[in-house]
Scaffold this motif. Structure first.
Motif, PDB file in Angstrom:
ATOM      1  N   ILE A  10     -29.573  67.987-174.081  1.00 12.22           N
ATOM      2  CA  ILE A  10     -28.638  67.806-172.964  1.00 12.22           C
ATOM      3  C   ILE A  10     -29.462  67.361-171.766  1.00 12.22           C
ATOM      4  O   ILE A  10     -30.375  68.070-171.344  1.00 12.22           O
ATOM      5  N   VAL A  11     -29.146  66.194-171.232  1.00 14.70           N
ATOM      6  CA  VAL A  11     -29.902  65.664-170.094  1.00 14.70           C
ATOM      7  C   VAL A  11     -29.125  65.995-168.823  1.00 14.70           C
ATOM      8  O   VAL A  11     -28.001  65.547-168.634  1.00 14.70           O
ATOM      9  N   GLY A  12     -29.752  66.807-167.952  1.00 10.73           N
ATOM     10  CA  GLY A  12     -29.114  67.169-166.682  1.00 10.73           C
ATOM     11  C   GLY A  12     -28.676  68.623-166.669  1.00 10.73           C
ATOM     12  O   GLY A  12     -27.869  69.051-167.489  1.00 10.73           O
ATOM     13  N   GLY A  13     -29.235  69.369-165.735  1.00  5.00           N
ATOM     14  CA  GLY A  13     -28.886  70.793-165.596  1.00  5.00           C
ATOM     15  C   GLY A  13     -28.133  71.032-164.305  1.00  5.00           C
ATOM     16  O   GLY A  13     -28.428  71.947-163.537  1.00  5.00           O
ATOM     17  N   GLY A  49     -21.725  74.627-147.306  1.00  2.00           N
ATOM     18  CA  GLY A  49     -20.296  74.282-147.335  1.00  2.00           C
ATOM     19  C   GLY A  49     -19.873  73.632-148.640  1.00  2.00           C
ATOM     20  O   GLY A  49     -18.709  73.271-148.789  1.00  2.00           O
ATOM     21  N   ARG A  50     -20.802  73.424-149.597  1.00  2.00           N
ATOM     22  CA  ARG A  50     -20.410  72.803-150.862  1.00  2.00           C
ATOM     23  C   ARG A  50     -19.846  73.872-151.793  1.00  2.00           C
ATOM     24  O   ARG A  50     -20.560  74.747-152.277  1.00  2.00           O
ATOM     25  N   THR A  51     -18.558  73.799-152.022  1.00  2.00           N
ATOM     26  CA  THR A  51     -17.903  74.706-152.967  1.00  2.00           C
ATOM     27  C   THR A  51     -17.029  73.867-153.891  1.00  2.00           C
ATOM     28  O   THR A  51     -16.741  72.709-153.591  1.00  2.00           O
ATOM     29  N   CYS A 270     -23.596  65.672-145.177  1.00  2.00           N
ATOM     30  CA  CYS A 270     -22.772  64.468-145.321  1.00  2.00           C
ATOM     31  C   CYS A 270     -22.950  63.866-146.722  1.00  2.00           C
ATOM     32  O   CYS A 270     -24.084  63.744-147.198  1.00  2.00           O
ATOM     33  N   TRP A 271     -21.843  63.528-147.391  1.00  2.00           N
ATOM     34  CA  TRP A 271     -21.875  63.025-148.764  1.00  2.00           C
ATOM     35  C   TRP A 271     -21.118  61.700-148.844  1.00  2.00           C
ATOM     36  O   TRP A 271     -19.889  61.687-148.688  1.00  2.00           O
ATOM     37  N   PRO A 272     -21.840  60.585-149.068  1.00  2.00           N
ATOM     38  CA  PRO A 272     -21.140  59.298-149.212  1.00  2.00           C
ATOM     39  C   PRO A 272     -20.228  59.329-150.451  1.00  2.00           C
ATOM     40  O   PRO A 272     -20.617  59.887-151.483  1.00  2.00           O
ATOM     41  N   LEU A 289     -20.793  62.518-170.249  1.00  2.00           N
ATOM     42  CA  LEU A 289     -19.626  63.241-169.731  1.00  2.00           C
ATOM     43  C   LEU A 289     -19.847  63.637-168.265  1.00  2.00           C
ATOM     44  O   LEU A 289     -20.897  63.364-167.683  1.00  2.00           O
ATOM     45  N   ALA A 290     -18.838  64.290-167.706  1.00  2.00           N
ATOM     46  CA  ALA A 290     -18.847  64.744-166.293  1.00  2.00           C
ATOM     47  C   ALA A 290     -19.178  63.559-165.381  1.00  2.00           C
ATOM     48  O   ALA A 290     -18.729  62.451-165.631  1.00  2.00           O
ATOM     49  N   GLU A 291     -19.984  63.791-164.310  1.00  2.00           N
ATOM     50  CA  GLU A 291     -20.189  62.703-163.347  1.00  2.00           C
ATOM     51  C   GLU A 291     -21.006  61.543-163.917  1.00  2.00           C
ATOM     52  O   GLU A 291     -21.039  60.473-163.309  1.00  2.00           O
ATOM     53  N   ALA A 301      -9.477  67.713-155.116  1.00  2.00           N
ATOM     54  CA  ALA A 301     -10.426  68.609-155.807  1.00  2.00           C
ATOM     55  C   ALA A 301     -10.335  68.557-157.334  1.00  2.00           C
ATOM     56  O   ALA A 301     -10.140  69.568-157.992  1.00  2.00           O
ATOM     57  N   GLN A 302     -10.503  67.365-157.880  1.00  2.00           N
ATOM     58  CA  GLN A 302     -10.316  67.224-159.331  1.00  2.00           C
ATOM     59  C   GLN A 302     -11.623  67.072-160.120  1.00  2.00           C
ATOM     60  O   GLN A 302     -11.637  67.256-161.326  1.00  2.00           O
ATOM     61  N   GLY A 303     -12.724  66.652-159.446  1.00  2.00           N
ATOM     62  CA  GLY A 303     -13.920  66.189-160.162  1.00  2.00           C
ATOM     63  C   GLY A 303     -14.448  67.127-161.230  1.00  2.00           C
ATOM     64  O   GLY A 303     -14.508  66.776-162.411  1.00  2.00           O
TER      65      GLY A 303
HETATM   66  C1  LIG Z   1     -17.702  67.032-150.902  1.00  2.00           C
HETATM   67  C2  LIG Z   1     -17.313  67.281-152.328  1.00  2.00           C
HETATM   68  C3  LIG Z   1     -16.422  68.297-152.643  1.00  2.00           C
HETATM   69  C4  LIG Z   1     -16.039  68.510-153.972  1.00  2.00           C
HETATM   70  N1  LIG Z   1     -15.117  69.475-154.252  1.00  2.00           N
HETATM   71  C5  LIG Z   1     -14.702  69.648-155.535  1.00  2.00           C
HETATM   72  C6  LIG Z   1     -13.697  70.618-155.840  1.00  2.00           C
HETATM   73  O1  LIG Z   1     -13.196  71.326-154.963  1.00  2.00           O
HETATM   74  N2  LIG Z   1     -13.296  70.756-157.148  1.00  2.00           N
HETATM   75  C7  LIG Z   1     -13.843  69.991-158.144  1.00  2.00           C
HETATM   76  O2  LIG Z   1     -13.424  70.147-159.310  1.00  2.00           O
HETATM   77  N3  LIG Z   1     -14.818  69.087-157.881  1.00  2.00           N
HETATM   78  C8  LIG Z   1     -15.256  68.894-156.607  1.00  2.00           C
HETATM   79  N4  LIG Z   1     -16.239  67.991-156.340  1.00  2.00           N
HETATM   80  C9  LIG Z   1     -16.945  67.348-157.477  1.00  2.00           C
HETATM   81  C10 LIG Z   1     -18.071  68.256-158.038  1.00  2.00           C
HETATM   82  O3  LIG Z   1     -18.821  68.817-156.972  1.00  2.00           O
HETATM   83  C11 LIG Z   1     -18.985  67.436-158.937  1.00  2.00           C
HETATM   84  O4  LIG Z   1     -18.180  66.827-159.938  1.00  2.00           O
HETATM   85  C12 LIG Z   1     -20.027  68.281-159.657  1.00  2.00           C
HETATM   86  O5  LIG Z   1     -20.749  69.078-158.763  1.00  2.00           O
HETATM   87  C13 LIG Z   1     -20.999  67.339-160.399  1.00  2.00           C
HETATM   88  O6  LIG Z   1     -21.710  68.086-161.361  1.00  2.00           O
HETATM   89  P1  LIG Z   1     -22.524  67.348-162.534  1.00  2.00           P
HETATM   90  O7  LIG Z   1     -23.235  68.422-163.264  1.00  2.00           O
HETATM   91  O8  LIG Z   1     -21.640  66.409-163.289  1.00  2.00           O
HETATM   92  O9  LIG Z   1     -23.554  66.375-161.765  1.00  2.00           O
HETATM   93  P2  LIG Z   1     -24.840  66.733-160.868  1.00  2.00           P
HETATM   94  O10 LIG Z   1     -24.605  67.947-160.042  1.00  2.00           O
HETATM   95  O11 LIG Z   1     -25.189  65.467-160.167  1.00  2.00           O
HETATM   96  O12 LIG Z   1     -25.978  67.094-161.935  1.00  2.00           O
HETATM   97  C14 LIG Z   1     -26.719  66.129-162.608  1.00  2.00           C
HETATM   98  C15 LIG Z   1     -28.102  66.711-162.911  1.00  2.00           C
HETATM   99  O13 LIG Z   1     -28.813  65.781-163.739  1.00  2.00           O
HETATM  100  C16 LIG Z   1     -30.182  65.790-163.366  1.00  2.00           C
HETATM  101  N5  LIG Z   1     -30.757  64.497-163.785  1.00  2.00           N
HETATM  102  C17 LIG Z   1     -30.506  63.268-163.292  1.00  2.00           C
HETATM  103  N6  LIG Z   1     -31.207  62.331-163.951  1.00  2.00           N
HETATM  104  C18 LIG Z   1     -31.932  62.992-164.910  1.00  2.00           C
HETATM  105  C19 LIG Z   1     -32.853  62.576-165.919  1.00  2.00           C
HETATM  106  N7  LIG Z   1     -33.196  61.289-166.101  1.00  2.00           N
HETATM  107  N8  LIG Z   1     -33.403  63.519-166.729  1.00  2.00           N
HETATM  108  C20 LIG Z   1     -33.057  64.832-166.584  1.00  2.00           C
HETATM  109  N9  LIG Z   1     -32.185  65.268-165.648  1.00  2.00           N
HETATM  110  C21 LIG Z   1     -31.630  64.371-164.819  1.00  2.00           C
HETATM  111  C22 LIG Z   1     -30.159  65.997-161.844  1.00  2.00           C
HETATM  112  O14 LIG Z   1     -31.372  66.571-161.384  1.00  2.00           O
HETATM  113  C23 LIG Z   1     -28.956  66.929-161.667  1.00  2.00           C
HETATM  114  O15 LIG Z   1     -29.340  68.294-161.599  1.00  2.00           O
HETATM  115  C24 LIG Z   1     -16.605  67.723-155.017  1.00  2.00           C
HETATM  116  C25 LIG Z   1     -17.511  66.695-154.702  1.00  2.00           C
HETATM  117  C26 LIG Z   1     -17.860  66.463-153.374  1.00  2.00           C
HETATM  118  C27 LIG Z   1     -18.819  65.348-153.049  1.00  2.00           C
END
Ligand SMILES: Cc1cc2nc3c(=O)[nH]c(=O)nc-3n(C[C@H](O)[C@H](O)[C@H](O)COP(=O)(O)OP(=O)(O)OC[C@H]3O[C@@H](n4cnc5c(N)ncnc54)[C@H](O)[C@@H]3O)c2cc1C
Length: 407
Positions: A10-13, A49-51, A270-272, A289-291, A301-303
């Motif tokens: 699994i790539v990404g924690g 503030g990130r929840t 700030c998050w673009p 999967l995921a992001e 709040a769907q992500g």
């Molecule tokens: C302002 C804001 C508010 C939000 N509010 C909500 C909400 O209320 N409800 C909701 O459902 N969602 C919300 N979201 C979305 C949610 O925060 C994200 O979908 C989620 O945090 C992303 O998690 P992730 O594990 O997919 O990605 P990430 O958190 O980006 O994790 C990816 C990981 O992969 C690692 N990585 C990258 N490249 C490599 C590599 N080559 N090798 C090994 N590891 C690697 C990184 O270090 C990182 O730790 C919000 C988003 C924002 C911006």
């Protein structure tokens, strides 16, 4: 240097990769989780503030990772959702409230600090014997007929049956697999912060729809709330340059005054914002999967809620295959995953993008239409229930984990 065989890399924690590692590790699959930036221990997590607002079906999935009890004291239920549309100059704001009680549930979901959730999942995964965590980055892989070999930046190579990319919006796995993505940068940024306030939030999440974009106050334990304040990027940058007292004043004027006197506890940050939708979820012995597969605006709040449904679907398909002694990286399983998830992902990414445009639009006719829709939903109880069911507890792809059953 080739290191021992594993079932899955699994790539990404982040929250996604760790949730998946916890679910699959618990059923005894041999997992290697790769993450270059481990979180600090839970006790050292600083409030921000990130929840994430996670709905009940997502909480059912998380329950199976066994972290809900550990994070409980840091979370807050959302018993009521309030939308205040103040987007038409000169028109009266429209208020619509949704009560969880009307759907037969005590709350819609929980508001959870990201840092706490990630640290708790990391601890959980560390405690599982069948999961090995390595601090490295994936830089390449070789896919063969019966195995795939992951290459890391420290020179290590690990053979596995399957690589899962949970490596976020700039996914290396997505790029290495040659998966195209529709990427759209919004000219918007989200300013987030943590506030304390003199009035109680009454476990209510409040979202203001304003001409510049949405502004949400989401309840946290004590008289505290996390804030997501979406603005055009130029304005967001100006806001970030404000002095603390000016920032509080600006936030109060935008709607924060409903919570009484505000003090800033953490942030702003700030998050673009952007939207990403991968055109496929798989390659030979690879799945994303995921992001890594989809990113959307935080409006509604769907992500992560959507990501947890990816995680549940893939865990269920892999668990079923492993129990039958099948090859867990076989293309049939990955195809089934893509088939199961595509509609949910496409409709959510499209729907949230449309919602973001409708909330942030300058076009009077669109604003009028949206406000009329909101008014109708507000007055009609069955429509309200339907909106809640579709928006907050989606019926698409309700697997056994979403229903609260075990893997
Ligand atoms: C302002 C804001 C508010 C939000 N509010 C909500 C909400 O209320 N409800 C909701 O459902 N969602 C919300 N979201 C979305 C949610 O925060 C994200 O979908 C989620 O945090 C992303 O998690 P992730 O594990 O997919 O990605 P990430 O958190 O980006 O994790 C990816 C990981 O992969 C690692 N990585 C990258 N490249 C490599 C590599 N080559 N090798 C090994 N590891 C690697 C990184 O270090 C990182 O730790 C919000 C988003 C924002 C911006």
């Amino acid at each position: 240097m080739t290191s021992g065989q594993t079932d899955i890399v699994i790539v990404g924690g982040g929250i996604a990769g760790l949730s998946l590692a916890a679910l699959l590790g618990q059923i005894g699959l041999n997992i290697t989780l790769v993450e270059p930036h481990a979180p600090p221990p839970m006790e050292q997590i600083k409030p921000t503030g990130r929840t994430v607002a996670l709905m009940n079906t997502s909480l059912n999935i998380l329950k199976s990772t066994q972290v809900l009890e550990r994070i409980g004291p840091f979370t807050n239920p959302m018993e009521r959702m309030r939308i205040i549309d103040d987007s038409m100059q000169g028109a009266k704001p429209i208020h619509v409230e949704f009560e969880a009680e009307e759907t037969g549930k005590p709350y819609f979901g929980l508001n959870i600090p990201n840092g706490i959730l990630r640290a708790a999942l990391f601890e959980r995964v560390q405690a599982l014997e069948s999961v090995r965590i390595i601090s490295a980055s994936l830089v390449n892989y070789e896919a063969h007929e019966t195995e795939i070999i992951a290459h890391f930046d420290d020179g290590t190579k690990i053979p596995a049956k399957l690589i899962i990319g949970a490596d976020g919006r700039q996914s290396v796995v997505r790029t290495l697999a040659g998966i195209d993505a529709r990427i759209q940068a919004y000219d918007q940024s989200a300013v987030t912060c943590l506030i304390a306030h003199s009035r109680s939030h009454e476990n209510t999440s409040t979202e203001f729809h304003r001409p510049a974009g949405p502004l949400a106050f989401v309840p946290l334990p004590g008289n505290r709330s996390s804030v997501v304040w979406v603005e055009k990027t130029d304005r967001a940058e100006e806001i970030m340059r404000l002095k603390k007292s000016e920032f509080i004043q600006a936030l109060a004027e935008q709607g924060g005054e409903i919570l009484g006197e505000i003090t800033l506890e953490a942030g702003p940050e700030c998050w673009p914002l952007s939207s990403v939708q991968a055109k496929s979820l798989r390659g030979p012995r690879v799945v994303i999967l995921a992001e890594a597969a989809h990113v959307m605006s935080p409006v509604t709040a769907q992500g992560l809620n959507l990501s947890l449904r990816d995680i549940a679907a893939l865990s269920e398909l892999i668990a079923d295959a492993a129990r039958l002694g099948l090859d867990i990286g076989a293309s049939g399983i990955l195809k089934n995953f893509e088939k199961r998830r595509s509609f949910d992902i496409a409709t959510r990414v499209f729907g949230v993008d449309g919602m973001n445009r409708a909330v942030s639009t300058d076009r009077r006719v669109l604003k009028k239409l949206r406000r009329a829709g909101l008014k109708t939903v507000g007055f009609c109880s069955p429509l309200k229930t339907l909106a809640v069911e579709i928006g907050l507890a989606p019926q698409i792809d309700q697997g056994r984990l979403s229903r609260g059953e075990s893997l």
